[in-house]
Design a protein around this motif. Sequence first.
Motif, short mmCIF file in Angstrom:
data_model
loop_
_atom_site.label_atom_id
_atom_site.label_comp_id
_atom_site.label_asym_id
_atom_site.label_seq_id
_atom_site.Cartn_x
_atom_site.Cartn_y
_atom_site.Cartn_z
N GLY A 47 86.01 18.21 59.43
CA GLY A 47 84.08 17.82 59.11
C GLY A 47 84.46 16.14 58.35
O GLY A 47 85.55 16.41 58.15
N LEU A 48 83.38 15.61 58.21
CA LEU A 48 83.59 14.33 57.46
C LEU A 48 82.15 14.44 56.76
O LEU A 48 80.94 14.24 57.45
N VAL A 49 82.38 13.37 55.02
CA VAL A 49 80.97 13.30 54.56
C VAL A 49 81.55 12.05 54.58
O VAL A 49 82.90 11.25 54.24
N LEU A 50 80.73 11.68 54.94
CA LEU A 50 80.46 9.71 55.04
C LEU A 50 79.32 9.23 53.50
O LEU A 50 78.01 9.06 53.56
N MET A 51 79.92 8.96 53.08
CA MET A 51 79.37 7.90 51.40
C MET A 51 78.73 6.26 51.71
O MET A 51 80.30 6.02 51.68
N HIS A 52 78.32 6.28 51.24
CA HIS A 52 77.58 4.76 51.29
C HIS A 52 78.79 4.04 49.69
O HIS A 52 78.21 5.13 48.31
N MET A 53 79.24 2.75 49.82
CA MET A 53 79.75 2.84 48.71
C MET A 53 80.00 1.31 48.68
O MET A 53 79.85 0.75 49.91
N ARG A 54 80.10 0.28 48.32
CA ARG A 54 80.24 -1.50 49.05
C ARG A 54 80.99 -1.67 47.72
O ARG A 54 81.61 -1.05 45.87
N VAL A 104 86.94 16.19 55.66
CA VAL A 104 87.58 14.67 54.46
C VAL A 104 85.87 14.03 53.81
O VAL A 104 85.14 13.81 55.00
N ASN A 105 86.06 13.64 53.23
CA ASN A 105 85.16 12.83 52.56
C ASN A 105 85.08 11.64 51.70
O ASN A 105 85.98 11.66 50.52
N ASP A 106 84.65 11.13 52.53
CA ASP A 106 85.12 9.04 52.35
C ASP A 106 84.07 8.84 52.31
O ASP A 106 83.02 8.57 52.36
N VAL A 107 84.02 8.38 50.60
CA VAL A 107 83.89 7.57 49.25
C VAL A 107 83.15 5.71 49.95
O VAL A 107 82.72 5.77 50.08
N SER A 108 84.29 5.63 51.21
CA SER A 108 84.31 4.38 51.35
C SER A 108 83.82 4.33 52.45
O SER A 108 83.33 2.79 53.17
N GLY A 109 83.07 5.10 53.32
CA GLY A 109 82.48 5.14 54.40
C GLY A 109 83.27 4.75 56.01
O GLY A 109 82.37 3.78 56.65
N LEU A 110 84.52 4.16 56.26
CA LEU A 110 85.38 4.90 57.03
C LEU A 110 85.98 3.53 56.60
O LEU A 110 86.20 2.81 57.68
N SER A 111 86.14 2.59 55.43
CA SER A 111 86.41 1.28 55.40
C SER A 111 88.31 1.26 55.69
O SER A 111 88.35 -0.17 56.58
N ASP A 112 88.96 2.61 55.53
CA ASP A 112 90.24 2.73 55.88
C ASP A 112 90.15 2.66 57.65
O ASP A 112 89.59 3.41 57.57
N SER A 113 90.62 1.25 57.92
CA SER A 113 90.69 1.28 59.64
C SER A 113 91.03 2.49 60.58
O SER A 113 90.89 2.71 61.71
N GLY A 114 92.02 3.09 59.97
CA GLY A 114 92.41 4.37 60.52
C GLY A 114 92.34 5.82 60.28
O GLY A 114 92.23 6.89 60.75
N MET A 115 91.41 5.38 59.84
CA MET A 115 90.94 7.01 59.36
C MET A 115 89.73 7.56 59.73
O MET A 115 90.30 8.84 59.82
N ALA A 116 89.18 6.86 60.85
CA ALA A 116 88.13 7.64 61.53
C ALA A 116 89.09 8.49 62.42
O ALA A 116 89.17 9.51 63.69
N GLY A 117 90.04 7.41 63.19
CA GLY A 117 90.75 8.23 64.10
C GLY A 117 91.48 9.77 63.86
O GLY A 117 91.52 10.73 64.24
N VAL A 118 92.06 10.08 62.28
CA VAL A 118 92.90 11.16 61.56
C VAL A 118 91.41 11.53 62.17
O VAL A 118 92.48 13.08 62.10
N VAL A 119 89.97 11.87 61.67
CA VAL A 119 89.40 12.41 61.19
C VAL A 119 89.75 13.45 62.99
O VAL A 119 89.69 14.55 62.81
N ALA A 120 89.04 12.18 63.67
CA ALA A 120 88.63 12.41 65.21
C ALA A 120 90.38 13.73 65.89
O ALA A 120 89.43 14.42 66.63
N ALA A 121 91.22 13.47 65.50
CA ALA A 121 92.29 14.34 65.92
C ALA A 121 92.21 15.14 65.16
O ALA A 121 93.09 16.21 66.35
N ALA A 122 92.17 16.25 64.05
CA ALA A 122 92.22 16.62 63.77
C ALA A 122 90.58 17.44 63.67
O ALA A 122 91.01 18.55 63.41
N GLY A 123 89.48 17.04 64.62
CA GLY A 123 88.89 17.89 64.73
C GLY A 123 87.95 18.14 63.30
O GLY A 123 87.11 19.91 63.38
#
Length: 304
Positions: free
Chosen positions: A157-164, A136-155
């Motif tokens: 890879g994660l790209v954490l990008m910086h955006m404001r 998961v390439n997340d340009v918002s750096g996990l701004s969606d509160s559910g995203m981290a749980g989805v990535v963790a459950a699936a095992g």
Amino acid sequence: MHSHPPAAPGPSHTLPAGVGDDASWVLRSRSVSLERPVVMGILNLTPDSFSDGGRFLHPGAAVQQARRMVAEGADLIDVGGESTRPGADPVSAEEEAERVGPVLRALAAELDVPLSVDTRRASVARAALDAGAEIVNDVSGLSDSGMAGVVAAAGAGLVLMHMRGTPRTMQSLTDYGDVVDDVAAELSASLERADAAGIGRERIVVDPGIGFAKTGAQNLELIAGIGRLRARLGRPVLLGASRKAFIGALLGGVPADARDAGTVGACVAGLARGARLFRVHDVRGARQALDVAEAVFRAGRMAP
């Protein structure tokens, strides 16, 4: 994975900057070696992306383009269903998922390289992971509160990008003290959210977000400061500068489709500063340039 000629062997002290204990990126079913530059090919399934909007809307055209990028040396394919260019309007999660799902399923059945989904939404990420994505390439750096749980459950890879802000508002949010320090601090907060969800650090790479809530001068400072980001965050750095506006401005206003040579320059500069992953439109040019530059840098480290 798609195989390429291995980098010249040498003792551990010759490895490029940023390669050591984290010399691989752990995904769902495999790992990606970072001991040579990793090229991520961009596949936009959108009508309005700034560079190639509308070219690959049909799944058949998208699959053909992905095949071409793998043949040219892509290690990963990054599939996106929502444009995040400055000023872009959002699309619904349902439409975004409908764009990426069929293409990811087709690519997963045919290609042997890991697939990434470029999305800010947990629901789209979940559907994409079900369709065969490993990253998961997340340009918002996990701004969606559910995203981290989805990535963790699936095992995954994660790209954490910086955006404001959002794509519509981000270019009004470019007030930084020291841009490298501030981006590092804000990415560190994203890493803490990932930690809290149980995503292992070995699954994460970070992206400073070139062009996202950044001025042209700040983009240059961030590329120059990749080594500092790497040291502060302790994770490999992905550079996504391909065809972006700051390159056009540096080259006298050339349009997006004439910025590939400038993109190569940014990639090689980023490699010299310690970036290990490169998200690009023109895979062939980036692959060749990065491999040659890497060979030169290794030779320099091996010299007495």
